[in-house]
Scaffold this motif. Structure first.
Motif, PDB file in Angstrom:
ATOM      1  N   HIS A  18       7.328  13.538   0.589  1.00 17.80           N
ATOM      2  CA  HIS A  18       7.737  12.199   0.269  1.00 17.80           C
ATOM      3  C   HIS A  18       9.106  12.321  -0.390  1.00 17.80           C
ATOM      4  N   SER A  69      -0.190   2.446  -6.748  1.00 17.17           N
ATOM      5  CA  SER A  69      -0.793   3.521  -7.432  1.00 17.17           C
ATOM      6  C   SER A  69      -0.104   3.718  -8.739  1.00 17.17           C
ATOM      7  N   ASP A  92       0.834  -4.948  -5.490  1.00 17.26           N
ATOM      8  CA  ASP A  92      -0.003  -4.655  -4.432  1.00 17.26           C
ATOM      9  C   ASP A  92       0.920  -5.376  -3.575  1.00 17.26           C
ATOM     10  N   GLN A 110       7.156   3.510   5.554  1.00 19.82           N
ATOM     11  CA  GLN A 110       5.780   4.448   5.802  1.00 19.82           C
ATOM     12  C   GLN A 110       4.588   3.925   4.962  1.00 19.82           C
TER      13      GLN A 110
END
Ligand code: SAM
Length: 267
Positions: A18, A69, A92, A110
């Motif tokens: 990433h 996360s 979120d 992605q």
């Protein structure tokens, strides 16, 4: 916070792939719409290399990266400590912690492929985009990935990847569906632009990097743990996949392409 299971997790092997990402190699389709002074939201920002690149391009505007996360948000914050105009917060995609119409550009790279309800996420992205602003999404399409030389091990990796993502309620072949999802989310079809582009790895350095990333991901990342937990593979089978990745990386004529779909949709 979302109850969706994120297939890749944030093992170092995943972060390594990433962190390679930039606006030029991952969001070039959005560049013509970027302007200095814009307010940009990067949904599912991960370690944030695209996020900070966006911040440099819209300065003195501001960019916010959100990710479900907390751990990766900490990593992104630490990496971007010296970059002006960027902030990271946990959030979120299904319930973005922002007011209506708060951003000029809302971007997700992605991410939709990992959500069980990408259409609702697109509605939420539109909610926080000002009228006339743009929602920009890009996702790979796993079934459309192609490589040389032929490898039964990589074929098995592809099958397993689809099995694990299906078990997670995610869609590995998201690239081809972005237009459909955007229309289902209620965006005005006349304000939607769509296309495709690709990553390609073929030099010895590129092959070494891409094969090394995946050889480690298939044995050490959350994907590996999930494959075993779901009864779809065991550690021996995962080692076979890692060997297949290393063999592809060693092939002097090895070539690998990842097709991505993208959509720009006016809010
Ligand atoms: C494949 S990574 C992409 C990271 C970054 N956009 C990039 O391209 O480098 C997907 C990211 O989406 C995050 N994610 C998954 N589900 C999410 C959700 N419901 N809300 C916010 N972030 C989410 C994951 O934690 C992960 O960091």
């Amino acid at each position: 916070m979302t109850t969706d299971v994120y297939t890749h997790g944030h093992h170092e092997s995943v972060l390594r792939s990433h962190r390679w990402r930039t606006v030029d190699n991952s969001a070039a389709y959005l560049v013509p719409l970027l302007e200095r002074g814009q307010r940009v939201l990067d949904v599912g920002c991960g370690p944030g290399t695209v996020t900070t690149d966006l911040a440099e391009r819209v300065a003195p505007g501001t960019v916010v990266g959100v990710d479900s996360s907390a751990a990766v948000i900490e990593i992104a914050r630490a990496s971007a400590a010296d970059v002006a105009g960027v902030e990271f917060r946990q959030g979120d995609a299904m319930a973005l912690p922002f007011d209506d119409d708060a951003f000029d550009v809302v971007h997700a790279h992605q991410v939709l492929q990992h959500l069980s309800d990408p259409v609702s996420a697109l509605r939420e992205m539109r909610r926080v985009t000002r009228p006339g602003g743009v929602v920009a999404v890009r996702d790979a399409d796993y079934s459309a990935m192609t490589w040389y030389p032929a490898s039964s091990g990589l074929d098995e990796w592809m099958t397993l990847y689809h099995e694990v993502t299906e078990a997670n309620g995610a869609e590995a072949d998201a690239g081809r569906r972005l237009l459909s999802w955007t229309r289902a989310a209620g965006f005005d079809p006349t304000g939607i632009t769509t296309g495709a582009d690709a990553w390609c790895w073929a030099t010895p350095e590129e092959r070494s990097w891409w094969s090394g990333v995946w050889a480690e991901r298939v044995t050490s990342s959350a994907f590996a743990r999930q494959a075993v937990a779901y009864g779809l593979a065991d550690d021996v089978a995962l080692e076979v996949l890692a060997d297949a990745w290393r063999a592809w990386g060693d092939a002097e004529d090895g070539w690998f392409a990842v097709l991505h779909g993208w959509v720009l949709a006016r809010a």
